[in-house]
Design a protein around this motif. Structure first.
Motif, PDB file in Angstrom:
ATOM      1  N   PRO A  61      -1.540  18.779  -4.636  1.00 46.78           N
ATOM      2  CA  PRO A  61      -2.464  18.864  -3.496  1.00 46.78           C
ATOM      3  C   PRO A  61      -3.711  18.046  -3.739  1.00 46.78           C
ATOM      4  N   SER A  62      -4.092  17.232  -2.797  1.00 51.24           N
ATOM      5  CA  SER A  62      -5.278  16.404  -2.940  1.00 51.24           C
ATOM      6  C   SER A  62      -5.785  16.021  -1.558  1.00 51.24           C
ATOM      7  N   LYS A  63      -6.988  15.508  -1.515  1.00 47.11           N
ATOM      8  CA  LYS A  63      -7.551  15.063  -0.255  1.00 47.11           C
ATOM      9  C   LYS A  63      -6.786  13.857   0.264  1.00 47.11           C
ATOM     10  N   LYS A  64      -6.618  13.798   1.565  1.00 47.48           N
ATOM     11  CA  LYS A  64      -5.852  12.723   2.171  1.00 47.48           C
ATOM     12  C   LYS A  64      -6.598  11.400   2.036  1.00 47.48           C
ATOM     13  N   ASP A  65      -5.901  10.386   1.575  1.00 49.44           N
ATOM     14  CA  ASP A  65      -6.485   9.057   1.411  1.00 49.44           C
ATOM     15  C   ASP A  65      -5.587   8.069   2.142  1.00 49.44           C
ATOM     16  N   ASP A  66      -6.059   7.591   3.292  1.00 49.65           N
ATOM     17  CA  ASP A  66      -5.232   6.733   4.147  1.00 49.65           C
ATOM     18  C   ASP A  66      -5.525   5.254   3.963  1.00 49.65           C
ATOM     19  N   ARG A  67      -6.324   4.908   2.974  1.00 51.22           N
ATOM     20  CA  ARG A  67      -6.666   3.502   2.807  1.00 51.22           C
ATOM     21  C   ARG A  67      -5.430   2.695   2.444  1.00 51.22           C
ATOM     22  N   GLU A  68      -5.380   1.450   2.927  1.00 46.38           N
ATOM     23  CA  GLU A  68      -4.243   0.581   2.648  1.00 46.38           C
ATOM     24  C   GLU A  68      -4.375  -0.031   1.253  1.00 46.38           C
ATOM     25  N   LYS A  69      -3.245  -0.429   0.733  1.00 44.33           N
ATOM     26  CA  LYS A  69      -3.229  -1.068  -0.579  1.00 44.33           C
ATOM     27  C   LYS A  69      -3.974  -2.388  -0.501  1.00 44.33           C
ATOM     28  N   LEU A  70      -4.765  -2.680  -1.536  1.00 45.00           N
ATOM     29  CA  LEU A  70      -5.539  -3.914  -1.541  1.00 45.00           C
ATOM     30  C   LEU A  70      -4.621  -5.134  -1.536  1.00 45.00           C
ATOM     31  N   GLU A  71      -5.018  -6.131  -0.768  1.00 44.93           N
ATOM     32  CA  GLU A  71      -4.248  -7.380  -0.716  1.00 44.93           C
ATOM     33  C   GLU A  71      -4.582  -8.243  -1.935  1.00 44.93           C
ATOM     34  N   VAL A  72      -3.561  -8.576  -2.704  1.00 41.44           N
ATOM     35  CA  VAL A  72      -3.760  -9.401  -3.899  1.00 41.44           C
ATOM     36  C   VAL A  72      -3.722 -10.867  -3.501  1.00 41.44           C
ATOM     37  N   LYS A  73      -4.829 -11.527  -3.701  1.00 43.17           N
ATOM     38  CA  LYS A  73      -4.915 -12.958  -3.401  1.00 43.17           C
ATOM     39  C   LYS A  73      -4.339 -13.767  -4.550  1.00 43.17           C
ATOM     40  N   ASP A  74      -4.793 -13.485  -5.782  1.00 44.82           N
ATOM     41  CA  ASP A  74      -4.261 -14.119  -6.995  1.00 44.82           C
ATOM     42  C   ASP A  74      -4.800 -13.382  -8.209  1.00 44.82           C
ATOM     43  N   TYR A  75      -4.315 -13.791  -9.374  1.00 54.44           N
ATOM     44  CA  TYR A  75      -4.748 -13.187 -10.635  1.00 54.44           C
ATOM     45  C   TYR A  75      -5.539 -14.186 -11.485  1.00 54.44           C
ATOM     46  N   ARG A 315     -13.964   5.273 -20.631  1.00 54.76           N
ATOM     47  CA  ARG A 315     -12.560   5.240 -20.228  1.00 54.76           C
ATOM     48  C   ARG A 315     -12.190   6.438 -19.370  1.00 54.76           C
ATOM     49  N   VAL A 316     -12.640   7.616 -19.784  1.00 59.16           N
ATOM     50  CA  VAL A 316     -12.352   8.833 -19.018  1.00 59.16           C
ATOM     51  C   VAL A 316     -12.924   8.717 -17.609  1.00 59.16           C
ATOM     52  N   TRP A 317     -14.172   8.262 -17.508  1.00 57.10           N
ATOM     53  CA  TRP A 317     -14.809   8.126 -16.191  1.00 57.10           C
ATOM     54  C   TRP A 317     -14.025   7.164 -15.311  1.00 57.10           C
ATOM     55  N   LEU A 318     -13.622   6.022 -15.864  1.00 63.64           N
ATOM     56  CA  LEU A 318     -12.930   5.002 -15.080  1.00 63.64           C
ATOM     57  C   LEU A 318     -11.565   5.487 -14.607  1.00 63.64           C
ATOM     58  N   VAL A 319     -10.821   6.156 -15.485  1.00 64.73           N
ATOM     59  CA  VAL A 319      -9.506   6.671 -15.109  1.00 64.73           C
ATOM     60  C   VAL A 319      -9.637   7.709 -13.996  1.00 64.73           C
ATOM     61  N   LYS A 320     -10.614   8.613 -14.126  1.00 60.92           N
ATOM     62  CA  LYS A 320     -10.827   9.612 -13.080  1.00 60.92           C
ATOM     63  C   LYS A 320     -11.188   8.953 -11.761  1.00 60.92           C
ATOM     64  N   CYS A 321     -12.040   7.942 -11.834  1.00 63.95           N
ATOM     65  CA  CYS A 321     -12.500   7.250 -10.628  1.00 63.95           C
ATOM     66  C   CYS A 321     -11.337   6.599  -9.886  1.00 63.95           C
ATOM     67  N   LEU A 322     -10.499   5.848 -10.596  1.00 58.80           N
ATOM     68  CA  LEU A 322      -9.378   5.149  -9.967  1.00 58.80           C
ATOM     69  C   LEU A 322      -8.249   6.102  -9.594  1.00 58.80           C
ATOM     70  N   ASN A 323      -8.073   7.153 -10.369  1.00 52.23           N
ATOM     71  CA  ASN A 323      -6.970   8.072 -10.143  1.00 52.23           C
ATOM     72  C   ASN A 323      -7.141   8.909  -8.886  1.00 52.23           C
ATOM     73  N   LYS A 324      -8.379   8.972  -8.362  1.00 47.80           N
ATOM     74  CA  LYS A 324      -8.635   9.749  -7.154  1.00 47.80           C
ATOM     75  C   LYS A 324      -8.187   9.017  -5.889  1.00 47.80           C
ATOM     76  N   THR A 325      -7.917   7.728  -5.990  1.00 45.21           N
ATOM     77  CA  THR A 325      -7.533   6.950  -4.808  1.00 45.21           C
ATOM     78  C   THR A 325      -6.014   6.920  -4.651  1.00 45.21           C
ATOM     79  N   LYS A 326      -5.560   6.658  -3.456  1.00 43.36           N
ATOM     80  CA  LYS A 326      -4.132   6.701  -3.139  1.00 43.36           C
ATOM     81  C   LYS A 326      -3.323   5.728  -3.964  1.00 43.36           C
ATOM     82  N   HIS A 327      -3.818   4.498  -4.114  1.00 39.40           N
ATOM     83  CA  HIS A 327      -3.080   3.455  -4.836  1.00 39.40           C
ATOM     84  C   HIS A 327      -3.654   3.193  -6.230  1.00 39.40           C
ATOM     85  N   LYS A 328      -4.512   4.072  -6.701  1.00 43.54           N
ATOM     86  CA  LYS A 328      -5.112   3.959  -8.036  1.00 43.54           C
ATOM     87  C   LYS A 328      -5.826   2.617  -8.220  1.00 43.54           C
ATOM     88  N   GLU A 329      -6.555   2.196  -7.191  1.00 50.55           N
ATOM     89  CA  GLU A 329      -7.247   0.912  -7.229  1.00 50.55           C
ATOM     90  C   GLU A 329      -8.505   0.977  -6.377  1.00 50.55           C
TER      91      GLU A 329
END
Length: 403
Positions: A61-75, A315-329
């Protein structure tokens, strides 16, 4: 009776206190909150089998996150701190980290609007930053001047600086400079927490725990200055202090004659000398997480555990921050807003429709004391925890599945 060794005062004091004070134990406690528990996993899996006859990943169970996956332009990324590909000076890279590690003194960006303070001394600079309490200001000054050791960086930060050249390139540069005597490397066993997770399904991934070694790097002159500082502080009129000085002098000569050595053994130092060096924080008992390795001691830097705690907290802060989003980004600007506590206030006396940004300066408070986001991202990128890519609207960062 075999001699028993106690841990250095600068690291974990004893196994009795390790549960409450160890950054590793703290990470384990925090990490368990990142993903669903095994009990919930098994319960959902059992219920699903009863209903459908086949297992499927449970949903947390988590808050609904409807954001779309980020568009990758290049690496093809050029990060702010990266050195030009034609420059292979590892000393310049180390200095880049050290000279820009605090948000109030970095020249890599001015997102906090503090460039006008950079030429001031630490105390004056911190007390001129608006939005901090006097207690927080004092804590920052004490932490940076008396608590955290100066000069240490991680090899993962160097991997990030030279990411286009690759890890092998950095390893070769380090080895060359270690042999020349300009750099000293330390290997601290079982200091890096990791979580293995499924790349395809973050919600149902199984959490496991292990501990990798962390490689730290310091310029040799900084390490030598630290030893000399300790030697000067010892009172030679006290027999015990005099004995410590003699042991540390012997150790000093040893590391100068053996610039590539990462460990010392009981063959080079007596049991009493090893005990003294452990207590002073210049060597630490090597282990493989389950067992301590007899007669094998890693050369260390006093108080390096405090620096490792800062790295692990990032590291802990960053993982928590990204892990809360739908696509982990997230976009880099969004990560910065969360790191600094930047919010938009919709209230404006003249025009309520016009909001204004407010910086809460979250990263200037405990446990980061002003640590700059660039080096949290650099450490995590070099360690393989995250990946970076360009999008049409800026740089994006995504979890890779390894923590």
């Amino acid at each position: 009776m075999p001699l028993q060794y106690s841990a250095a005062k600068t690291s974990i004091a004893s196994k009795r206190n390790s549960l409450s004070k160890s950054p590793i134990k703290k990470f384990q406690k925090d990490a368990k909150k990142l993903l669903p528990s095994q009990k919930l996993y098994n319960q959902n899996l059992t219920n699903n089998i009863k209903k459908t006859g086949s297992p499927s990943p449970p949903v947390s169970p988590s808050k609904k996150d409807d954001r779309e996956k980020l568009e990758v332009k290049d690496y093809n990324i050029q990060l702010d701190y990266q050195i030009n590909s034609g420059n292979d000076d590892i000393i310049v890279a180390i200095d880049t980290v050290l000279q820009n590690r605090w948000s109030d003194e970095t020249y890599l960006h001015d997102k906090f609007d503090l460039n006008y303070l950079k030429k001031l001394e630490l105390e004056e600079r911190i007390f001129k930053i608006k939005g901090l309490s006097n207690v927080t200001r004092s804590d920052i000054i004490k932490y940076r001047t008396q608590v955290i050791p100066n000069g240490l960086i991680t090899t993962t930060q160097l991997y990030s600086i030279f990411s286009k050249q690759g890890h092998t390139f950095v390893d070769k540069l380090l080895e060359l400079n270690i042999r020349k005597g300009s750099i000293r490397k330390f290997i601290i066993s079982n200091a890096s927490p990791i979580i293995s997770r499924s790349l395809n399904n973050f919600q149902s991934s199984k959490v496991t725990y292990g501990f990798e070694n962390v490689e730290l790097v310091v310029k040799n002159n900084v390490f030598y200055d630290q030893i000399n500082k300790t030697l000067i502080s010892l009172d030679t009129t006290d027999p015990k202090e005099l004995e410590k000085k003699q042991v540390l002098t012997k150790f000093f000569n040893f590391i100068k004659q053996n610039p590539t050595n990462l460990f010392v053994s009981s063959g080079e130092f007596t049991n009493a000398e090893i005990s003294t060096l452990v207590q002073m924080g210049y060597i630490t008992l090597n282990s493989n997480h389950f067992n301590e390795i007899e007669n094998n001691f890693a050369i260390s830097f006093p108080n390096c555990g405090i620096f490792l705690k800062l790295i692990n907290e990032g590291r802990v802060w960053l993982v928590k921050c990204l892990n809360k989003t739908k696509h982990k980004e997230l976009l880099e600007d969004e990560i910065f807003n969360k790191w600094s506590g930047k919010v938009n206030s919709s209230y404006n006396q003249n025009n309520p429709q016009l909001g204004f940004d407010v910086l809460k300066l979250n990263n200037f408070k405990k446990p980061f004391f002003g640590y700059d986001l660039n080096w949290v991202l650099a450490d995590a990128l070099g360690a393989g925890i995250i990946e970076v890519f360009n999008t049409p609207v800026g740089r994006g960062w995504r979890l890779t599945g390894k923590v």
